[in-house]
Motif scaffolding. Sequence first.
Motif, PDB file in Angstrom:
ATOM      1  N   GLY B 190      68.632  -2.674 -29.157  1.00 26.43           N
ATOM      2  CA  GLY B 190      68.351  -3.449 -30.366  1.00 26.43           C
ATOM      3  C   GLY B 190      66.871  -3.442 -30.711  1.00 26.43           C
ATOM      4  N   LEU B 191      66.022  -3.570 -29.693  1.00 25.27           N
ATOM      5  CA  LEU B 191      64.573  -3.549 -29.932  1.00 25.27           C
ATOM      6  C   LEU B 191      64.145  -2.200 -30.512  1.00 25.27           C
ATOM      7  CD1 LEU B 191      63.384  -5.325 -26.652  1.00 25.27           C
ATOM      8  CD2 LEU B 191      63.254  -6.265 -28.975  1.00 25.27           C
ATOM      9  N   PHE B 192      64.692  -1.125 -29.944  1.00 21.61           N
ATOM     10  CA  PHE B 192      64.329   0.204 -30.460  1.00 21.61           C
ATOM     11  C   PHE B 192      64.934   0.449 -31.844  1.00 21.61           C
ATOM     12  CE2 PHE B 192      63.755   1.551 -25.835  1.00 21.61           C
ATOM     13  CZ  PHE B 192      62.371   1.526 -25.912  1.00 21.61           C
ATOM     14  N   ALA B 193      66.120  -0.094 -32.095  1.00 23.77           N
ATOM     15  CA  ALA B 193      66.717   0.059 -33.426  1.00 23.77           C
ATOM     16  C   ALA B 193      65.863  -0.671 -34.470  1.00 23.77           C
ATOM     17  CB  ALA B 193      68.147  -0.479 -33.423  1.00 23.77           C
ATOM     18  N   ALA B 194      65.402  -1.861 -34.115  1.00 24.23           N
ATOM     19  CA  ALA B 194      64.579  -2.643 -35.046  1.00 24.23           C
ATOM     20  C   ALA B 194      63.273  -1.900 -35.335  1.00 24.23           C
ATOM     21  CB  ALA B 194      64.299  -4.017 -34.453  1.00 24.23           C
ATOM     22  N   LYS B 195      62.669  -1.410 -34.287  1.00 23.75           N
ATOM     23  CA  LYS B 195      61.413  -0.661 -34.445  1.00 23.75           C
ATOM     24  C   LYS B 195      61.641   0.588 -35.322  1.00 23.75           C
ATOM     25  CE  LYS B 195      57.229   0.061 -32.320  1.00 23.75           C
ATOM     26  NZ  LYS B 195      56.117  -0.851 -32.371  1.00 23.75           N
ATOM     27  N   SER B 196      62.765   1.254 -35.094  1.00 24.96           N
ATOM     28  CA  SER B 196      63.061   2.484 -35.832  1.00 24.96           C
ATOM     29  C   SER B 196      63.388   2.208 -37.298  1.00 24.96           C
ATOM     30  CB  SER B 196      64.237   3.213 -35.178  1.00 24.96           C
ATOM     31  OG  SER B 196      63.969   3.493 -33.828  1.00 24.96           O
ATOM     32  N   ALA B 197      63.959   1.052 -37.577  1.00 24.58           N
ATOM     33  CA  ALA B 197      64.305   0.715 -38.967  1.00 24.58           C
ATOM     34  C   ALA B 197      63.050   0.742 -39.849  1.00 24.58           C
ATOM     35  CB  ALA B 197      64.979  -0.652 -39.026  1.00 24.58           C
ATOM     36  N   TRP B 198      61.930   0.309 -39.288  1.00 26.90           N
ATOM     37  CA  TRP B 198      60.670   0.367 -40.053  1.00 26.90           C
ATOM     38  C   TRP B 198      60.281   1.809 -40.357  1.00 26.90           C
ATOM     39  CZ3 TRP B 198      59.604  -4.027 -42.080  1.00 26.90           C
ATOM     40  CH2 TRP B 198      59.662  -5.227 -41.382  1.00 26.90           C
ATOM     41  N   LEU B 199      60.488   2.714 -39.378  1.00 33.36           N
ATOM     42  CA  LEU B 199      60.124   4.124 -39.605  1.00 33.36           C
ATOM     43  C   LEU B 199      60.881   4.680 -40.803  1.00 33.36           C
ATOM     44  CD1 LEU B 199      60.219   5.504 -35.920  1.00 33.36           C
ATOM     45  CD2 LEU B 199      58.217   4.741 -37.204  1.00 33.36           C
ATOM     46  N   MET B 200      62.095   4.147 -41.022  1.00 33.86           N
ATOM     47  CA  MET B 200      62.934   4.656 -42.109  1.00 33.86           C
ATOM     48  C   MET B 200      62.733   3.888 -43.412  1.00 33.86           C
ATOM     49  SD  MET B 200      66.097   5.486 -39.620  1.00 33.86           S
ATOM     50  CE  MET B 200      65.579   6.150 -38.055  1.00 33.86           C
ATOM     51  N   GLY B 201      61.747   2.988 -43.418  1.00 37.47           N
ATOM     52  CA  GLY B 201      61.358   2.371 -44.679  1.00 37.47           C
ATOM     53  C   GLY B 201      61.950   1.007 -44.964  1.00 37.47           C
ATOM     54  N   ALA B 202      62.473   0.334 -43.929  1.00 41.07           N
ATOM     55  CA  ALA B 202      63.028  -1.004 -44.167  1.00 41.07           C
ATOM     56  C   ALA B 202      61.968  -1.930 -44.770  1.00 41.07           C
ATOM     57  CB  ALA B 202      63.549  -1.585 -42.856  1.00 41.07           C
ATOM     58  N   GLY B 203      62.431  -2.847 -45.598  1.00 40.16           N
ATOM     59  CA  GLY B 203      61.527  -3.835 -46.182  1.00 40.16           C
ATOM     60  C   GLY B 203      61.482  -5.109 -45.364  1.00 40.16           C
ATOM     61  N   ARG B 204      62.591  -5.428 -44.729  1.00 40.23           N
ATOM     62  CA  ARG B 204      62.649  -6.574 -43.799  1.00 40.23           C
ATOM     63  C   ARG B 204      63.482  -6.146 -42.599  1.00 40.23           C
ATOM     64  NH1 ARG B 204      65.088 -12.006 -46.165  1.00 40.23           N
ATOM     65  NH2 ARG B 204      64.228 -12.929 -44.276  1.00 40.23           N
ATOM     66  N   VAL B 205      63.087  -6.576 -41.419  1.00 39.87           N
ATOM     67  CA  VAL B 205      63.898  -6.346 -40.217  1.00 39.87           C
ATOM     68  C   VAL B 205      64.076  -7.688 -39.521  1.00 39.87           C
ATOM     69  CG1 VAL B 205      64.076  -5.176 -37.991  1.00 39.87           C
ATOM     70  CG2 VAL B 205      63.079  -3.972 -39.952  1.00 39.87           C
ATOM     71  N   ILE B 206      65.336  -8.046 -39.320  1.00 41.17           N
ATOM     72  CA  ILE B 206      65.682  -9.337 -38.711  1.00 41.17           C
ATOM     73  C   ILE B 206      66.475  -9.058 -37.436  1.00 41.17           C
ATOM     74  CG2 ILE B 206      67.049 -11.451 -39.012  1.00 41.17           C
ATOM     75  CD1 ILE B 206      66.625 -11.025 -42.095  1.00 41.17           C
ATOM     76  N   VAL B 207      66.076  -9.682 -36.338  1.00 41.68           N
ATOM     77  CA  VAL B 207      66.782  -9.496 -35.063  1.00 41.68           C
ATOM     78  C   VAL B 207      67.411 -10.815 -34.639  1.00 41.68           C
ATOM     79  CG1 VAL B 207      66.542  -8.907 -32.614  1.00 41.68           C
ATOM     80  CG2 VAL B 207      65.280  -7.601 -34.341  1.00 41.68           C
ATOM     81  N   ILE B 208      68.663 -10.741 -34.204  1.00 45.96           N
ATOM     82  CA  ILE B 208      69.413 -11.938 -33.804  1.00 45.96           C
ATOM     83  C   ILE B 208      69.833 -11.803 -32.337  1.00 45.96           C
ATOM     84  CG2 ILE B 208      71.527 -13.279 -34.214  1.00 45.96           C
ATOM     85  CD1 ILE B 208      71.383 -12.207 -37.129  1.00 45.96           C
ATOM     86  N   ASP B 209      69.626 -12.863 -31.581  1.00 36.12           N
ATOM     87  CA  ASP B 209      70.038 -12.888 -30.176  1.00 36.12           C
ATOM     88  C   ASP B 209      70.136 -14.361 -29.783  1.00 36.12           C
ATOM     89  OD1 ASP B 209      69.756 -10.457 -27.798  1.00 36.12           O
ATOM     90  OD2 ASP B 209      69.846 -12.525 -27.093  1.00 36.12           O
ATOM     91  N   GLN B 210      70.458 -14.600 -28.511  1.00 31.82           N
ATOM     92  CA  GLN B 210      70.484 -15.976 -28.021  1.00 31.82           C
ATOM     93  C   GLN B 210      69.406 -16.234 -26.975  1.00 31.82           C
ATOM     94  OE1 GLN B 210      73.137 -17.325 -25.172  1.00 31.82           O
ATOM     95  NE2 GLN B 210      73.897 -15.329 -24.544  1.00 31.82           N
ATOM     96  N   LEU B 211      68.728 -15.179 -26.523  1.00 31.29           N
ATOM     97  CA  LEU B 211      67.739 -15.321 -25.456  1.00 31.29           C
ATOM     98  C   LEU B 211      66.345 -15.341 -26.062  1.00 31.29           C
ATOM     99  CD1 LEU B 211      69.372 -12.821 -22.939  1.00 31.29           C
ATOM    100  CD2 LEU B 211      69.363 -15.323 -22.778  1.00 31.29           C
ATOM    101  N   GLU B 212      65.684 -16.474 -25.917  1.00 29.79           N
ATOM    102  CA  GLU B 212      64.409 -16.675 -26.593  1.00 29.79           C
ATOM    103  C   GLU B 212      63.365 -15.664 -26.138  1.00 29.79           C
ATOM    104  OE1 GLU B 212      62.414 -17.769 -29.501  1.00 29.79           O
ATOM    105  OE2 GLU B 212      64.395 -18.691 -29.243  1.00 29.79           O
ATOM    106  N   HIS B 223      57.996  -6.220 -34.431  1.00 28.82           N
ATOM    107  CA  HIS B 223      57.467  -6.807 -35.682  1.00 28.82           C
ATOM    108  C   HIS B 223      58.577  -7.430 -36.532  1.00 28.82           C
ATOM    109  CE1 HIS B 223      54.038  -4.289 -34.564  1.00 28.82           C
ATOM    110  NE2 HIS B 223      54.873  -3.265 -34.539  1.00 28.82           N
ATOM    111  N   ALA B 224      59.591  -7.954 -35.880  1.00 32.15           N
ATOM    112  CA  ALA B 224      60.765  -8.423 -36.617  1.00 32.15           C
ATOM    113  C   ALA B 224      60.739  -9.941 -36.823  1.00 32.15           C
ATOM    114  CB  ALA B 224      62.022  -8.029 -35.842  1.00 32.15           C
ATOM    115  N   GLU B 225      61.436 -10.393 -37.863  1.00 34.21           N
ATOM    116  CA  GLU B 225      61.785 -11.811 -37.965  1.00 34.21           C
ATOM    117  C   GLU B 225      62.928 -12.042 -36.986  1.00 34.21           C
ATOM    118  OE1 GLU B 225      62.604 -12.972 -42.146  1.00 34.21           O
ATOM    119  OE2 GLU B 225      61.859 -10.957 -42.598  1.00 34.21           O
ATOM    120  N   THR B 226      63.024 -13.229 -36.435  1.00 34.87           N
ATOM    121  CA  THR B 226      64.075 -13.451 -35.441  1.00 34.87           C
ATOM    122  C   THR B 226      64.852 -14.738 -35.705  1.00 34.87           C
ATOM    123  OG1 THR B 226      62.567 -14.617 -33.962  1.00 34.87           O
ATOM    124  CG2 THR B 226      62.793 -12.240 -33.631  1.00 34.87           C
TER     125      THR B 226
END
Lengths: 192, 382
Positions: B190-212, B223-226
């Motif tokens: 998930g961390l690498f997917a979020a990081k990669s989403a920026w490479l592909m031009g995402a405007g916002r990246v939001i990551v969801i989990d339960q572990l702080e 660099h994601a919103e969480t």
Amino acid sequence: MPSTPYVSNKPKNTETREELRARIPGWGADLDPADRPSYPKERLDPSATGAHWDFPERQAGAEGREHSIEHEIVPPVFGTSVPLKGFSGAIRRHAYASYSEGRAAHWLLLILGDRVDAWESHLRSLASLRPDNPVTETGVLSERRRHGIASRFGVKRSDINHQWIDPLIVGAPWVAAGGAAVVVVRKLVRRR
Amino acid sequence: MRAMVYRGPYKVRVEEKDIPAIEHPNDAIIRVTRAAICGSDLHLYHGMMPDTRVGTTFGHEFIGVVEKVGGSVHSLSPGDRVMVPFNVYCGSCYFCARGLYSNCHNVNPNATAVGGIYGYSHTTGGYDGGQAEYVRVPFADVGPSLIPDWLDDEDALLMTDALATGYFGAQLGDIVEGDTVVVFGAGPVGLFAAKSAWLMGAGRVIVIDQLEYRLEKARTFAHAETFNYNEYDDIVVEMKKTTDYLGADVVIDAVGAEADGNFLQHVTAAKLKLQGGSPIALNWAIDAVRKGGNVSVVGAYGPIFSAVKFGDAVNKGLTLRMNQCPVKRQWPRLLEHIRNGHLKPNDIVTHRIPLEHIAEGYHMFSAKLDNCIKPLIVPNAR
């Protein structure tokens, strides 16, 4: 007037290109799909893989190797880590020989085979020089060194509500086996 | 040799095994220098993957040094330092010829629906894995690559699955500039997917989990919103609110078979094995994405049925895209990104564990102790 999505414009809640480039290393480097290695999904290029055969030479030992009935042949290369054995092996062989991957029976029998395999292996280990040790093999002794309490409590974790089941999964067969042993011993003692 | 061995659900230990032999002319034997435990190894460890046999050695993320090669191997020699994709694949079947390396038809007798994977049960071919001192690598001219001199060992190790899979997951989302991308799961993929989403031009990246602690990593590393879903009554509604009730353009499921967030779904899947996987994250993805949007699935699921909300996916006109990652296809571009400083994979590594302590490593990773995100295995550190 209502806003998106009740009207057609996209929400304008994102940063500009310049802001994103300044904040995120490499932002937009793969914006063009042509720069993405898995685009398009299928790209016919057999020469790109390094294979120097049309069909690979066949590994020895395919005779009797369990295989999906959706395969016409045993594929030329396969794993040999743990051959089928015991009652679990018979269950697994039946699952492969009788049901396709599309049938629930195939997978449920394989899962049954896994449970039987664990039991058979535990019993076999008891007759070996290295019997299974549920304490060392579960790694549970690391709880203290790895901050088991601090990692779980005082933090918002919803997995805590089912972690109590794990020791039951591990321990129940040992408790059941112990109980069965006690019953057998008592019966033998009474017969005397 | 010393090797990790599965002894039944939740139990592993180190045993003495024979050093693997060349069984096919294009085999190589690799001396493992670093391996990793993957989140998907936990599905095996918990007894969820059908036909996981006691005695199997897990481990599909490893690098090492070539010890021996078969007679038809051209591209490798003893002493070469190599990274090995988690896919076992022939390079010549219908699927490999088209780049679908993870769907190879020539390496897995046990199933046609999945290709070959090292150390991942007989359902993926019955190969022993790399959490050991040595491992057999079939099709040595096809899978392994020399590790460039400039590349760090741990970065190379993460290229064998977690990084490649996360990057592939972002590609499956077909991200266009300005898209809002939601990633379920702040584990390594998930961390690498979020990081990669920026490479592909995402405007916002939001990551969801339960572990702080993992969400903290998502903020600093990716660099994601969480969002911690435990802080909200309904994470789907929260995603609608944060996207002006539109929904995300792209949602990536980087959780897979042991998703939490619903007691019944989790217990029936992960504990009772009555589902191929707990579909909580996948169902949230289907509900949180906008109509007409894309759902990318790179979380691993078992082969039996799961209670997926398929009707919503149909009614919303979604595109669902998924696969095991064809790892080697990603490598040239990933090497460029690492060299250019866009990616620093080993920033997510939290633990380095001697092989002798493998049981502790599995327990810690499984129970999410000690802020564990990515544990590596060091085979020769006694």
